[in-house]
Design a protein around this motif. Structure first.
Motif, PDB file in Angstrom:
ATOM      1  N   VAL A 151       0.785  -1.224   0.000  1.00 32.33           N
ATOM      2  CA  VAL A 151       0.000   0.000   0.000  1.00 32.33           C
ATOM      3  C   VAL A 151       0.821   1.279   0.000  1.00 32.33           C
ATOM      4  O   VAL A 151       0.273   2.357   0.144  1.00 32.33           O
ATOM      5  CB  VAL A 151      -0.957   0.021   1.217  1.00 32.33           C
ATOM      6  N   ASP A 152       2.119   1.176  -0.172  1.00 28.50           N
ATOM      7  CA  ASP A 152       2.931   2.383  -0.085  1.00 28.50           C
ATOM      8  C   ASP A 152       3.015   3.119  -1.417  1.00 28.50           C
ATOM      9  O   ASP A 152       3.959   3.866  -1.667  1.00 28.50           O
ATOM     10  CB  ASP A 152       4.349   2.038   0.404  1.00 28.50           C
ATOM     11  N   THR A 207      -5.699   2.577  -2.288  1.00 30.79           N
ATOM     12  CA  THR A 207      -4.470   3.368  -2.428  1.00 30.79           C
ATOM     13  C   THR A 207      -3.862   3.252  -3.816  1.00 30.79           C
ATOM     14  O   THR A 207      -3.166   4.164  -4.264  1.00 30.79           O
ATOM     15  CB  THR A 207      -3.415   2.937  -1.395  1.00 30.79           C
ATOM     16  N   ALA A 208      -4.065   2.140  -4.512  1.00 27.25           N
ATOM     17  CA  ALA A 208      -3.446   1.979  -5.824  1.00 27.25           C
ATOM     18  C   ALA A 208      -4.143   0.872  -6.598  1.00 27.25           C
ATOM     19  O   ALA A 208      -4.714  -0.053  -6.010  1.00 27.25           O
ATOM     20  CB  ALA A 208      -1.963   1.662  -5.696  1.00 27.25           C
ATOM     21  N   GLY A 222      -6.321   6.772  -9.759  1.00 24.01           N
ATOM     22  CA  GLY A 222      -6.055   6.955  -8.332  1.00 24.01           C
ATOM     23  C   GLY A 222      -5.297   8.246  -8.073  1.00 24.01           C
ATOM     24  O   GLY A 222      -4.776   8.894  -8.985  1.00 24.01           O
ATOM     25  N   ILE A 223      -5.234   8.628  -6.819  1.00 25.12           N
ATOM     26  CA  ILE A 223      -4.466   9.799  -6.412  1.00 25.12           C
ATOM     27  C   ILE A 223      -3.397   9.365  -5.418  1.00 25.12           C
ATOM     28  O   ILE A 223      -3.597   8.433  -4.634  1.00 25.12           O
ATOM     29  CB  ILE A 223      -5.359  10.890  -5.775  1.00 25.12           C
ATOM     30  N   ARG A 224      -2.264  10.035  -5.462  1.00 26.84           N
ATOM     31  CA  ARG A 224      -1.186   9.721  -4.545  1.00 26.84           C
ATOM     32  C   ARG A 224      -0.359  10.981  -4.298  1.00 26.84           C
ATOM     33  O   ARG A 224      -0.319  11.879  -5.151  1.00 26.84           O
ATOM     34  CB  ARG A 224      -0.302   8.600  -5.094  1.00 26.84           C
ATOM     35  N   PHE A 266      -5.720  -5.520 -10.321  1.00 24.27           N
ATOM     36  CA  PHE A 266      -5.277  -5.810  -8.954  1.00 24.27           C
ATOM     37  C   PHE A 266      -5.248  -4.493  -8.183  1.00 24.27           C
ATOM     38  O   PHE A 266      -4.659  -3.514  -8.637  1.00 24.27           O
ATOM     39  CB  PHE A 266      -3.890  -6.438  -9.020  1.00 24.27           C
ATOM     40  N   VAL A 267      -5.898  -4.466  -7.016  1.00 24.01           N
ATOM     41  CA  VAL A 267      -6.060  -3.221  -6.269  1.00 24.01           C
ATOM     42  C   VAL A 267      -5.559  -3.423  -4.840  1.00 24.01           C
ATOM     43  O   VAL A 267      -5.742  -4.484  -4.237  1.00 24.01           O
ATOM     44  CB  VAL A 267      -7.540  -2.787  -6.240  1.00 24.01           C
TER      45      VAL A 267
END
Length: 748
Positions: A243-244, A275-276, A346-348, A474-475
């Protein structure tokens, strides 16, 4: 004499050391093979292996045919033309949407990114890029090698391999093999030039083996993907891997659970905190492809009906993620100016969030009914089909057959997804303690493993769906966490998780979760209870400190008018979301695999109860073989192998076949004994003279009889089987009576 003339003359000059040239060429080929293996893997993952091999073969053939006629300067120009043409081909094949972003600034940024860890597999046209980049260095390095410019050839190959070390695509073992190949080529070139014997390769082998073995226990290759060749003690940090917000995820073996609080969420509705998302399956992991763009305002929502979810997230530890319900459309807070949007929606953040920092996310949750999903068609947009139906060319056929067996009779993508989800839930057991598989993860989980955790379940479901022509991805993220009061959730490291999203027309991405829930709940509760009993820090907030160990929060089953796809038919939201499969941080409170009571009861040994021992991991085997090669070279260099051979040869006559040949060998053994005890036979000295000379010190009569038998066998009419056996027995007696060095033969 010009440089070009000297080069031509040098390419035709004879070897000073026979065999050195062959060794140098092999070394260059090994080095070339390492970076070609990286590019071959790329084309295996995204398609185009056959075309890639044809391009590489053409580059080798081109260099071989023109090597005698082209000068070095012309060869460099040809290489530049190959690279320029390849880049032009790559740009030409990019989608129009990507071409519009291809500004000089973007090209420079992507180049810098490649040199600082951007995997080649993240490139949109990765297979074309691989075929575009390969011919140049292959042609030039092989051309230089054929012209006996081995150091220059190694330099070309080394620079190319270094590029893939920097991108993270060349693993440690690949890098070390390349270093070995280059070093051997340079050493052989030195032998050839200065006339050193190729036997000196023992020294090179010893040094290289020592380097590889030492590097196998401590990772020293900058930017290299993967772990040291020898496994680390304890389990790896799976939560960071999941999750990083990294661009690449590798599948690991056993994991541990971390009870530490990561963040809290105040939300108008409970959800999984994503998260991704990852689109490209490599066979042993996942890659997120495409560029990112700075967040600059409200994002596009799902294509169909949706409802708004507001979430305020507060970091309770330093985090480098922006968890949110799918699908995020707006971000507020200081981090908004430091956020970027991935191609997957997604956002990061581009920086870490400190403890106490907050942000607010607005998400648009897709609304649909089960029947709407069943009516969804299969006329997928080209971009979706190309990106989310990808599977490596090396995916075993039995995986596709298994997918057809499980879901081939289902008529809709939704029913296929439910069938695969149900199959995995019912036929695979949950375990945190598994051995990392070699090869294709989905294949191993389906056919070789009885148990696994979320990464294995989610990976396998995506692969099976894609095998059936259903776009899936894949999430990673977190399950809801512990609900302390209405709308407030405390999310710990053990809530990290991986699941599946399936694409439906007019709806978008819909969540499915094939990992069994009950064992995960047991593992989470057990780990949190143990951490509290041990007084671990950071496992509670002010709102959770006085509560008992929580029952994991549930995501309510939804109605037909407001549902997640996974409700009702065994999906993720049917029942209780479970604790996740993250691993503990390497802190003093981290629990070794299987140490926590209750976790063991939720696990099953991988592979069932078979007592057949399994082979060590491939990298460990490779390290052992390299160490063995170094030991053998050292033994040769010090004469140990020769002494060991002589020790065995002296004591064992071997199979008896021809009497005369056996008599000759018996005498050779005898002569070796005499040489060690007295002196060697001199040049021109006959066996009879030799035995007579050393006989003055007084020898057993067997010595003379063996010598006489040897003379008849070698120079006379031969000997009988009985005479040969008598000679063999006599030498055997002398060997037994001797000391380890030789001892005495004297009987009388």
């Amino acid at each position: 004499m010009s440089a070009e003339t000297g080069d031509r003359l040098g390419s035709l000059s004879p070897d000073r050391t026979p065999g050195a040239r062959a060794v140098a060429l092999v070394g260059v080929l090994v080095l070339t093979g390492t970076y070609l293996s990286v590019l071959y893997h790329v084309t295996d993952v995204v398609g185009g292996r056959t075309a890639f091999l044809a391009v590489v073969a053409g580059a080798f053939l081109f260099a071989t045919l023109l090597g005698r006629f082209l000068g070095v300067r012309v060869a460099v120009v040809v290489t530049a033309a190959l690279l320029a043409g390849g880049f032009g081909l790559y740009v030409f094949t990019l989608p129009r949407s990507q071409l519009e972003l291809l500004t000089p600034g973007r090209i420079l940024a992507d180049t810098v990114a490649l040199l600082t860890g951007l995997s080649v597999l993240r490139l949109t046209g990765a297979s074309v890029w691989a075929m575009a980049i390969a011919p140049g260095p292959v042609f030039l390095s092989w051309y230089l090698a054929l012209r006996r410019r081995y150091v220059a050839a190694v330099a070309v190959g080394g620079v190319t391999l270094t590029l893939f070390v920097l991108t993270g695509d060349a693993g440690q073992l690949t890098t070390l093999v390349g270093v070995v190949g280059g070093t051997v080529a340079v050493a052989a070139a030195t032998f050839e030039r200065y006339g050193a014997g190729v036997a000196q390769v023992d020294v090179v082998t010893i040094l290289l083996a020592a380097m590889i073995v030492s590097a196998g226990t401590v990772s020293v290759v900058p930017g290299a993907e993967g772990a040291p060749l020898l496994p680390n003690r304890g389990s790896p940090t799976m939560e960071a891997n999941l999750v990083d917000a990294q661009d690449r995820i590798g599948v690991v073996g056993s994991i541990r659970l971390s009870p530490k609080v990561r963040f809290t969420v105040n939300s108008s509705e409970q959800s999984y905190w994503q998260t991704a998302a990852y689109d490209r399956y490599t066979g042993d992991g996942w890659v997120r492809t495409g560029n990112t763009n700075p967040y600059s305002g409200r994002l596009r929502g799902p294509p169909g009906a949706s409802e708004t979810i507001e979430q305020t997230v507060t970091a309770k530890d330093t985090i480098s993620i922006l968890p949110s319900a799918w699908r995020p459309v707006e971000l507020e807070g200081d981090v908004a100016s430091d956020a970027e949007v991935t191609q997957q929606g997604g956002i990061r953040p581009t920086r870490s969030l400190d403890s106490g920092e907050q942000y607010t996310v607005t998400s648009q949750k897709p609304l649909y009914t089960t029947e709407e999903l069943r009516r969804s068609g299969t006329d997928y947009p080209d971009a979706i089909a190309e990106q989310y139906l990808q599977l490596p060319d090396s995916t075993p056929d039995r995986v596709r057959r298994k997918a057809d067996e499980i879901a081939g009779d289902e008529n809709t993508p939704y029913d296929k997804a439910v069938a695969i989800e149900t199959y995995l839930e019912e036929n695979k057991q949950y375990s945190l303690s598994v051995s990392q598989p070699s090869g294709n993860t989905a294949d191993a989980f389906l056919f070789e493993m009885d148990a696994g955790y979320c990464v294995y379940y989610a990976t396998t479901m995506v692969v099976l769906l894609r095998s059936e022509g259903v776009p899936a991805r894949f999430v990673t993220g977190y399950t809801p966490g512990e609900e302390t009061d209405e709308g407030n959730y405390v999310v710990r490291g053990l809530d990290s998780h991986a699941w599946v999203e399936v694409y439906f027309e007019d709806v978008g991405w819909v969540r499915f979760d094939p990992t069994p829930s009950s064992p995960r709940e047991t593992a989470e509760s057990t780990r949190l209870t143990e951490a509290r009993q041990n007084g671990a820090e950071g496992v509670d907030t002010e709102t959770t400190q006085t509560t008992s160990t929580p029952t994991p929060t549930t995501v309510p089953a939804t109605t037909d008018s407001d549902s997640d796809a996974d409700s009702g038919d065994g999906g993720a939201d049917s029942g209780t979301p479970t604790p996740t499969l993250s691993e503990a941080d390497d802190d003093e409170n981290a629990t070794p695999p299987g140490a926590a009571p209750g976790i063991e009861t939720a696990t099953t040994e991988p592979g069932g109860s078979s007592s057949v021992p399994s082979l060590p991991p491939g990298r460990t085997l490779a390290l052992g073989l390299v160490a063995l090669a170094g030991l053998v070279a050292g033994a040769r260099r010090t004469g140990v192998t020769e002494r060991a051979y002589r020790f065995v040869w002296l004591r064992y006559q071997g199979a008896r076949d021809d009497p005369s040949a056996d008599a000759v060998r018996a005498y050779r053994r005898l002569e070796y004994l005499l040489e060690r005890r007295y002196r060697a036979r001199r040049t021109g000295e006959t066996p009879r003279d030799y035995v007579s000379a050393v006989g003055r010190v007084g020898l057993d009569g067997d010595v003379r009889r063996v010598s006489e038998t040897y003379e008849r066998a070698r120079y006379g009419d031969g000997v009988t089987r009985g005479e040969a056996d008598e000679a063999i027995a006599a030498v055997d007696r002398l060997v037994k009576e001797s000391t380890p060095i030789l001892g005495r033969f004297r009987r009388n």
